[in-house]
Write a protein that holds these residues in place. Structure first.
Motif, PDB file in Angstrom:
ATOM      1  N   THR A 145       0.807  -1.217   0.000  1.00 27.69           N
ATOM      2  CA  THR A 145       0.000   0.000   0.000  1.00 27.69           C
ATOM      3  C   THR A 145       0.844   1.273   0.000  1.00 27.69           C
ATOM      4  O   THR A 145       0.301   2.371  -0.047  1.00 27.69           O
ATOM      5  CB  THR A 145      -0.936   0.036   1.220  1.00 27.69           C
ATOM      6  N   ALA A 146       2.160   1.134   0.099  1.00 27.14           N
ATOM      7  CA  ALA A 146       3.029   2.312   0.160  1.00 27.14           C
ATOM      8  C   ALA A 146       2.995   3.080  -1.155  1.00 27.14           C
ATOM      9  O   ALA A 146       3.060   2.502  -2.240  1.00 27.14           O
ATOM     10  CB  ALA A 146       4.456   1.899   0.479  1.00 27.14           C
ATOM     11  N   ALA A 147       2.880   4.398  -1.064  1.00 26.62           N
ATOM     12  CA  ALA A 147       2.865   5.255  -2.251  1.00 26.62           C
ATOM     13  C   ALA A 147       4.242   5.861  -2.454  1.00 26.62           C
ATOM     14  O   ALA A 147       4.788   6.496  -1.558  1.00 26.62           O
ATOM     15  CB  ALA A 147       1.832   6.364  -2.081  1.00 26.62           C
ATOM     16  N   VAL A 148       4.815   5.656  -3.613  1.00 24.61           N
ATOM     17  CA  VAL A 148       6.128   6.197  -3.947  1.00 24.61           C
ATOM     18  C   VAL A 148       5.938   7.211  -5.065  1.00 24.61           C
ATOM     19  O   VAL A 148       5.458   6.872  -6.146  1.00 24.61           O
ATOM     20  CB  VAL A 148       7.099   5.087  -4.400  1.00 24.61           C
ATOM     21  N   GLU A 149       6.332   8.459  -4.808  1.00 25.19           N
ATOM     22  CA  GLU A 149       6.067   9.528  -5.761  1.00 25.19           C
ATOM     23  C   GLU A 149       7.331  10.323  -6.080  1.00 25.19           C
ATOM     24  O   GLU A 149       8.258  10.379  -5.291  1.00 25.19           O
ATOM     25  CB  GLU A 149       5.016  10.488  -5.180  1.00 25.19           C
ATOM     26  N   HIS A 150       7.316  10.938  -7.229  1.00 22.00           N
ATOM     27  CA  HIS A 150       8.284  11.968  -7.622  1.00 22.00           C
ATOM     28  C   HIS A 150       9.734  11.510  -7.479  1.00 22.00           C
ATOM     29  O   HIS A 150      10.512  12.051  -6.686  1.00 22.00           O
ATOM     30  CB  HIS A 150       8.060  13.243  -6.801  1.00 22.00           C
ATOM     31  N   ALA A 151      10.122  10.529  -8.259  1.00 20.73           N
ATOM     32  CA  ALA A 151      11.527  10.118  -8.301  1.00 20.73           C
ATOM     33  C   ALA A 151      12.320  11.146  -9.097  1.00 20.73           C
ATOM     34  O   ALA A 151      11.923  11.553 -10.188  1.00 20.73           O
ATOM     35  CB  ALA A 151      11.645   8.743  -8.952  1.00 20.73           C
ATOM     36  N   THR A 152      13.439  11.592  -8.555  1.00 21.09           N
ATOM     37  CA  THR A 152      14.259  12.596  -9.227  1.00 21.09           C
ATOM     38  C   THR A 152      15.710  12.407  -8.804  1.00 21.09           C
ATOM     39  O   THR A 152      16.039  11.508  -8.039  1.00 21.09           O
ATOM     40  CB  THR A 152      13.767  14.019  -8.884  1.00 21.09           C
ATOM     41  N   THR A 153      16.594  13.240  -9.312  1.00 25.84           N
ATOM     42  CA  THR A 153      18.009  13.200  -8.954  1.00 25.84           C
ATOM     43  C   THR A 153      18.415  14.509  -8.301  1.00 25.84           C
ATOM     44  O   THR A 153      17.780  15.552  -8.523  1.00 25.84           O
ATOM     45  CB  THR A 153      18.887  12.966 -10.188  1.00 25.84           C
ATOM     46  N   MET A 154      19.480  14.487  -7.517  1.00 28.00           N
ATOM     47  CA  MET A 154      19.975  15.722  -6.920  1.00 28.00           C
ATOM     48  C   MET A 154      20.482  16.665  -8.009  1.00 28.00           C
ATOM     49  O   MET A 154      20.420  17.889  -7.852  1.00 28.00           O
ATOM     50  CB  MET A 154      21.088  15.419  -5.924  1.00 28.00           C
ATOM     51  N   GLU A 155      20.949  16.119  -9.127  1.00 21.44           N
ATOM     52  CA  GLU A 155      21.359  16.978 -10.232  1.00 21.44           C
ATOM     53  C   GLU A 155      20.176  17.806 -10.737  1.00 21.44           C
ATOM     54  O   GLU A 155      20.310  19.013 -10.983  1.00 21.44           O
ATOM     55  CB  GLU A 155      21.918  16.114 -11.374  1.00 21.44           C
ATOM     56  N   ASP A 156      19.018  17.167 -10.873  1.00 16.07           N
ATOM     57  CA  ASP A 156      17.830  17.902 -11.323  1.00 16.07           C
ATOM     58  C   ASP A 156      17.374  18.900 -10.274  1.00 16.07           C
ATOM     59  O   ASP A 156      16.968  20.021 -10.598  1.00 16.07           O
ATOM     60  CB  ASP A 156      16.705  16.918 -11.649  1.00 16.07           C
ATOM     61  N   ILE A 157      17.402  18.508  -8.999  1.00 17.69           N
ATOM     62  CA  ILE A 157      17.006  19.420  -7.931  1.00 17.69           C
ATOM     63  C   ILE A 157      17.938  20.634  -7.905  1.00 17.69           C
ATOM     64  O   ILE A 157      17.493  21.780  -7.774  1.00 17.69           O
ATOM     65  CB  ILE A 157      17.030  18.698  -6.568  1.00 17.69           C
ATOM     66  N   ARG A 158      19.227  20.398  -8.077  1.00 14.22           N
ATOM     67  CA  ARG A 158      20.195  21.485  -8.078  1.00 14.22           C
ATOM     68  C   ARG A 158      19.960  22.416  -9.266  1.00 14.22           C
ATOM     69  O   ARG A 158      20.026  23.651  -9.132  1.00 14.22           O
ATOM     70  CB  ARG A 158      21.606  20.892  -8.131  1.00 14.22           C
ATOM     71  N   ARG A 159      19.649  21.840 -10.412  1.00 16.82           N
ATOM     72  CA  ARG A 159      19.382  22.655 -11.601  1.00 16.82           C
ATOM     73  C   ARG A 159      18.133  23.521 -11.430  1.00 16.82           C
ATOM     74  O   ARG A 159      18.123  24.699 -11.780  1.00 16.82           O
ATOM     75  CB  ARG A 159      19.214  21.735 -12.818  1.00 16.82           C
TER      76      ARG A 159
END
Length: 206
Positions: A191-205
Motif C-alpha cells: 500500500t506504500a505510495a512512492v512519488e516523484h523520483a528525481t536526482t539531486m542533479e535535477d534538484i540542483r538545476r
C-alpha cells in the motif's frame, strides 16, 4: 514519499526498505531523510542550549531547521564529518538521545569552544536533553545562492519522523533504478505510495 505507515510498523518497514534497496545492483548507499537539501523541505523546531555552552544566553530559544536521517545519509549526500561522530545503528529509541549539528551552528553558538558533549533540549522540555555527538559540513535548505544556516540533525530512529525522502547513491544511471526501488518498497508494504523520483542533479538545476 512513503505513506500509510503506522507507528507500530515504523521500524520494521523502514529497516526492511533500506535493506532491500541497498541490495539492488547499482546502489552504493541508501538512507531515509526528512528535510532534503535544496527543496525547502525542513522540520522547523525550537530548541534551547543547556548550560553555558554559548556566547548567547543559554535560555535563548533557537528557531532551527531540523533534519531526521538514518545513519548512511551523510555518506549518501557526501556530507563530511568535521568533529565527533555521525549516527550509528545503535542510536535507537531506547538509547540516549543524541544530535548532530552543522558547521554554521557550531560557529554561531559555540564560538571558540568544542560543541561535542554539550547538550540541547526542545523548548519547554525541561526533562529530556540531547547530547551533541558530531559536527558535519554545511548544506543549503532553500537554494545554493543563500548562505548556509545553522541546522540540527536527529537520528531517524529516535525522532519518530515519518519518511519523506528515500535517497540513494548510485553507481550507474540512477533513473534506471526507479522501477526497482518502487518494487522493493511495495514488496515490504503493497500500500506504500512512492512519488516523484528525481536526482539531486535535477534538484540542483531547478
Amino acid at each position: 514519499t512513503v505513506t500509510t505507515v503506522t507507528p507500530n510498523s515504523f521500524l520494521p518497514f523502514h529497516t526492511a526498505v533500506l535493506e532491500r534497496v541497498a541490495a539492488l545492483p547499482g546502489v552504493a548507499r541508501v538512507a531515509f531523510v526528512w528535510g532534503l537539501p535544496l527543496t525547502g523541505n525542513k522540520w522547523p523546531g525550537t530548541m534551547e542550549l543547556v548550560g553555558e555552552a554559548s556566547s548567547e544566553r543559554p535560555a535563548d530559544r533557537l528557531s532551527l531547521p531540523l533534519r531526521s536521517v538514518t545513519p548512511d545519509y551523510f555518506d549518501v549526500m557526501g556530507i563530511s564529518l568535521i568533529e565527533g561522530r555521525i549516527f550509528q545503528p545503535s542510536d535507537k529509541a531506547d538509547a540516549p538521545r543524541v544530535l548532530v549539528v552543522n558547521q554554521s551552528f557550531a560557529k554561531r553558538y559555540f564560538r571558540g569552544t568544542n560543541p561535542i558533549g554539550r547538550r540541547m533540549r526542545f523548548a519547554g522540555d525541561a526533562k529530556d536533553t540531547l547530547e551533541i555527538v558530531g559536527v558535519v559540513s554545511d548544506t543549503r535548505t532553500e537554494a545554493l545562492s543563500q548562505l548556509a544556516e545553522p541546522e540540527v540533525y536527529l537520528p531517524f530512529w529516535q525522532s519518530g519522523a515519518f519518511s519523506k525522502h528515500l535517497v540513494l547513491r548510485a553507481t550507474s544511471d540512477p533513473r534506471a533504478l526507479t522501477a526497482l526501488v518502487r518494487r522493493e518498497v511495495r514488496a515490504v508494504d503493497p500500500t506504500a505510495a512512492v512519488e516523484h523520483a528525481t536526482t539531486m542533479e535535477d534538484i540542483r538545476r531547478e
